[in-house]
Design a protein around this motif. Sequence first.
Motif, mmCIF file in Angstrom:
data_model
loop_
_atom_site.group_PDB
_atom_site.id
_atom_site.type_symbol
_atom_site.label_atom_id
_atom_site.label_comp_id
_atom_site.label_asym_id
_atom_site.label_seq_id
_atom_site.Cartn_x
_atom_site.Cartn_y
_atom_site.Cartn_z
ATOM 1 N N LEU A 17 0.906 -1.277 0.029
ATOM 2 C CA LEU A 17 0.066 -0.047 -0.035
ATOM 3 C C LEU A 17 0.834 1.165 -0.104
ATOM 4 O O LEU A 17 0.544 2.238 -0.802
ATOM 5 C CB LEU A 17 -0.848 0.066 1.162
ATOM 6 C CG LEU A 17 -2.064 -1.109 1.177
ATOM 7 C CD1 LEU A 17 -2.708 -0.967 2.755
ATOM 8 C CD2 LEU A 17 -2.883 -0.702 0.005
ATOM 9 N N VAL A 18 1.770 1.250 0.804
ATOM 10 C CA VAL A 18 2.900 2.498 0.624
ATOM 11 C C VAL A 18 3.568 2.508 -0.567
ATOM 12 O O VAL A 18 3.486 3.805 -0.962
ATOM 13 C CB VAL A 18 3.916 2.236 1.897
ATOM 14 C CG1 VAL A 18 4.900 3.154 1.799
ATOM 15 C CG2 VAL A 18 3.415 2.223 3.302
ATOM 16 N N LEU A 19 3.989 1.420 -1.310
ATOM 17 C CA LEU A 19 4.566 1.633 -2.372
ATOM 18 C C LEU A 19 3.468 2.031 -3.726
ATOM 19 O O LEU A 19 3.833 3.063 -4.538
ATOM 20 C CB LEU A 19 5.047 0.235 -2.851
ATOM 21 C CG LEU A 19 6.261 0.082 -2.375
ATOM 22 C CD1 LEU A 19 6.633 -1.569 -2.666
ATOM 23 C CD2 LEU A 19 7.629 0.639 -2.822
ATOM 24 N N ALA A 20 2.232 1.593 -3.546
ATOM 25 C CA ALA A 20 1.241 2.270 -4.615
ATOM 26 C C ALA A 20 0.592 3.729 -4.237
ATOM 27 O O ALA A 20 0.652 4.174 -5.105
ATOM 28 C CB ALA A 20 0.168 1.351 -4.159
ATOM 29 N N THR A 21 0.814 3.819 -3.043
ATOM 30 C CA THR A 21 0.597 5.381 -2.696
ATOM 31 C C THR A 21 1.610 6.455 -3.054
ATOM 32 O O THR A 21 1.230 7.356 -3.820
ATOM 33 C CB THR A 21 0.361 5.538 -1.022
ATOM 34 O OG1 THR A 21 -0.784 4.612 -0.738
ATOM 35 C CG2 THR A 21 -0.197 6.920 -0.903
#
Length: 304
Positions: A17-21
């Motif tokens: 989720l951090v990478l996608a955000t």
Amino acid sequence: MASVPAPAEGKRLGPGLVLATLGAIAFSGKAIIVKLAYRHDVDAVTLIMLRMLFALPLFAAMAWWAGRGKPALTRRDWMGVLGLGFSGYYLASFLDFAGLAYVTASLERLILYLNPTLVLLFGWVVYRRRITRGQVLGMAISYAGVLLVFGHEATAGATWETAWGTLLIFLSAVSYAVYMVGSGEFVKRLGSMRLVGLATSVACLLCIAQYLLLRPAASVLHVAPQVVWLSVLNASLCTAVPVLMVMMAIERIGPAMAAQTGMVGPMSTILMGVVILGEPFSAWIAAGTLLVIAGIFVFTRAGR
């Protein structure tokens, strides 16, 4: 009672989720950098050449890394890479850069966010894939949001320029949708990272060739230093880095959740446009943005 260890999927969810955000936010910064560069008397042909010139080594390295130990590309593979590089990264990028000279970064990001709906329409035309009522509803909501923001910008400024810029960016979204529809077979054959590295490298060479054909080679020496540094930032932080982030996110959380997380993109573009560029923010823009995001959410949920 002893605690139950979290499953491997749970451990991958947070980083994914951090990478996608971060990837979505980095991608959204591209329009901001382009608008800043246009303040220094540069045209789209030169600006996109500089971006691709600095991005070429990064994408070539990506293609080499992903292709280690893999079979060599066939003639059919190369034809596919050339076609996808032209449509998905050269033409889509050039039309986007050209359109940004006429519209705000906020409207640009909302138009490009319609890409999943265009992919679905092309899939229906080419492969006769079924479209559900929920997807039609989501599309209607999203396009209503874009029309709302477009109408606000058209009445607030030069109507013809806004219409022309909107058309260019919409055609950019169409071009990238063609890439998305046509890339399925080649992703399976080559892998996503190798395909992206090769296709973007092709696009980089096409943008450089376009500049050499349309502009004197020495004219780049007269570009403002700010444009050069902005192009370096665009090529790295807003192009190569988010590509890697999103691919790594998809590996961890899957394409559906990565796409949902990408909804932060339009919001971050609007926020940066207001703070960095001084673009106006009104109730009309807020309403249009909420409609686009809500429509894409309904659209993606209906497609599951």
